[in-house]
Design an enzyme around this catalytic site. Structure first.
Site, PDB file in Angstrom:
ATOM      1  N   ASP A  13       0.844  -1.202   0.000  1.00 16.11           N
ATOM      2  CA  ASP A  13       0.000   0.000   0.000  1.00 16.11           C
ATOM      3  C   ASP A  13       0.882   1.255   0.000  1.00 16.11           C
ATOM      4  OD1 ASP A  13       0.922  -0.493   2.607  1.00 16.11           O
ATOM      5  OD2 ASP A  13      -0.842   0.403   3.554  1.00 16.11           O
ATOM      6  N   ASP A  57       6.755   1.294   1.916  1.00 16.16           N
ATOM      7  CA  ASP A  57       6.418   0.333   0.850  1.00 16.16           C
ATOM      8  C   ASP A  57       7.222   0.647  -0.413  1.00 16.16           C
ATOM      9  OD1 ASP A  57       3.517  -1.007   1.731  1.00 16.16           O
ATOM     10  OD2 ASP A  57       3.782   1.039   2.447  1.00 16.16           O
ATOM     11  N   ASN A 107      -2.281   2.796   3.802  1.00 16.62           N
ATOM     12  CA  ASN A 107      -1.659   4.069   4.181  1.00 16.62           C
ATOM     13  C   ASN A 107      -2.431   5.243   3.602  1.00 16.62           C
ATOM     14  OD1 ASN A 107       0.530   3.006   5.685  1.00 16.62           O
ATOM     15  ND2 ASN A 107       1.636   2.542   3.793  1.00 16.62           N
ATOM     16  N   THR A 155       2.914  -6.026   2.821  1.00 19.38           N
ATOM     17  CA  THR A 155       3.375  -4.920   3.648  1.00 19.38           C
ATOM     18  C   THR A 155       2.281  -3.892   3.915  1.00 19.38           C
ATOM     19  OG1 THR A 155       4.209  -3.728   1.698  1.00 19.38           O
ATOM     20  CG2 THR A 155       5.765  -5.179   2.857  1.00 19.38           C
ATOM     21  N   PHE A 168      -0.545  -0.648  12.788  1.00 17.61           N
ATOM     22  CA  PHE A 168      -1.487  -0.113  11.808  1.00 17.61           C
ATOM     23  C   PHE A 168      -2.004  -1.151  10.811  1.00 17.61           C
ATOM     24  CE2 PHE A 168      -2.330   1.541   7.550  1.00 17.61           C
ATOM     25  CZ  PHE A 168      -3.449   2.308   7.826  1.00 17.61           C
ATOM     26  N   ASN A 169      -1.133  -1.952  10.188  1.00 16.27           N
ATOM     27  CA  ASN A 169      -1.593  -2.870   9.140  1.00 16.27           C
ATOM     28  C   ASN A 169      -2.612  -3.872   9.662  1.00 16.27           C
ATOM     29  OD1 ASN A 169      -0.093  -1.744   7.061  1.00 16.27           O
ATOM     30  ND2 ASN A 169       1.646  -3.126   7.339  1.00 16.27           N
ATOM     31  N   HIS A 199      10.049   0.143   8.013  1.00 11.29           N
ATOM     32  CA  HIS A 199       9.340  -1.079   8.393  1.00 11.29           C
ATOM     33  C   HIS A 199       9.274  -2.122   7.268  1.00 11.29           C
ATOM     34  CE1 HIS A 199       7.892   1.108  11.944  1.00 11.29           C
ATOM     35  NE2 HIS A 199       7.517   2.084  11.137  1.00 11.29           N
ATOM     36  N   ASP A 200       8.699  -1.716   6.128  1.00  9.86           N
ATOM     37  CA  ASP A 200       8.383  -2.689   5.079  1.00  9.86           C
ATOM     38  C   ASP A 200       9.626  -3.247   4.395  1.00  9.86           C
ATOM     39  OD1 ASP A 200       5.784  -2.151   5.728  1.00  9.86           O
ATOM     40  OD2 ASP A 200       5.403  -0.843   4.015  1.00  9.86           O
TER      41      ASP A 200
END
Length: 309
Positions: free
Chosen positions: A10, A15, A39, A124, A165-166, A237-238
């Site tokens: 996303d 990402d 996102n 992700t 969040f995800n 993160h991703d």
């Protein structure tokens, strides 16, 4: 031989950086990109994926759009983190190459069906597309060579005190995914907060020229530069989820049982991680070789930068 990777995402600051890694690593072959609302809206995450494909030069890789809202409940997005477009201050040319005619769910199923055991699936964003694919064709859990997510945590969340969040964006989908017949590699916040684009990292990335200044650095510093409570740098993160497919040696992991809370008033989207469970369903990376991780990421980004001009 390069590992085939299908990235469900996303885009999103991190990402986009994960896409750059998946495209640039010679030990990975990006075979498809699917998009999900998360996102920012599905329309924007898809436009971003298409624009990144052309800017980075992987025009033959299909991009397929998927779900724009969670299985249940309201849409939750994170434009306050990623900016109105999702790519912070980055502005890329509008894409000219077409979107796949397949829905992301069907693209995921067909790609995994075509070569069982050969494609590593990485997610992700919110897990809506993956859950819908599992409900339509449960066998994808056996067909995927591995399944890695960026999501969850075993301590605290970031969307709420309890939820990352995800997972928070579609808890019901996450529950479907963790209950399926595969091992989920859960690259959560406890791991990704070790992967910070801090001052020394930014200095080294800045040497990569045009690509760094047009794309990498604006993506890797956008949120941190606007939040003084984030002085140690922005977490990528991703990128960690893609890195785990190529370089699992950079991670120390533990098996666990992960269950997703879907009904708690204060804890919806929480990943309840039991490292002592008798029947585990997940592998949870807990520690990162930080120096090794950045050496790997900077090397791959350097390869792309060299060809990007």
């Amino acid at each position: 031989m390069a590992k085939k990777i299908l990235l469900d995402c996303d885009p999103g600051l991190d990402d986009a950086l994960a896409l750059l890694l998946a495209h640039g690593d010679p030990n990975l072959e990006l075979v498809g990109v699917t998009t999900v609302g998360g996102n920012v809206s599905l329309e924007r995450t898809t436009a971003n994926a298409l624009a990144l494909r052309e800017y980075l030069g992987f025009g033959t890789v299909p991009v397929a759009a998927g779900a724009g809202k969670p299985l249940l409940g309201d849409v939750r997005e994170a434009s306050h983190v990623h900016g109105e477009t999702g790519l912070g201050s980055v502005s890329l040319p509008v894409a000219t190459l077409p979107l796949s005619e397949l829905h992301a769910v069907d693209f995921i199923i067909e790609t995994l069906r075509a070569t069982p055991g050969a494609v590593h699936l990485v997610a992700t964003g919110p897990l809506t597309n993956i859950a819908l694919a599992l409900e339509k064709e449960p066998a994808i859990a056996r067909w995927a060579a591995s399944f890695t997510i960026m999501g969850g945590s075993f301590t605290r969340g970031n969307a709420t005190p309890a939820a990352e969040f995800n997972i928070y964006a579609d808890p019901e989908a996450a529950r479907v995914v963790f209950d399926a017949d595969w091992q989920v590699v859960m690259v959560g916040l406890d791991l990704t907060h070790q992967a910070l684009a801090n001052g020394p990292v930014v200095e080294r990335l800045a040497r990569l020229g045009t690509l760094a200044h047009e794309l990498i650095l604006p993506l890797a510093t956008y949120y941190a530069s606007r939040n003084s409570h984030d002085p140690d740098g922005q977490a990528v993160h991703d990128v960690c989820a893609v890195a785990h497919v190529s370089r699992p040696d950079l991670f120390a992991s533990r098996v666990a049982r992960v269950d997703v809370e879907t009904t708690g008033k204060l804890t919806s989207g929480m990943t309840v991680v039991d490292f002592d469970a008798s029947i585990p369903n997940a592998l949870v990376p807990v520690a990162l070789d930080v120096n090794g991780f950045w050496a790997y990421v900077e090397h791959v980004y350097g390869l792309v930068a060299t060809h990007h001009g």
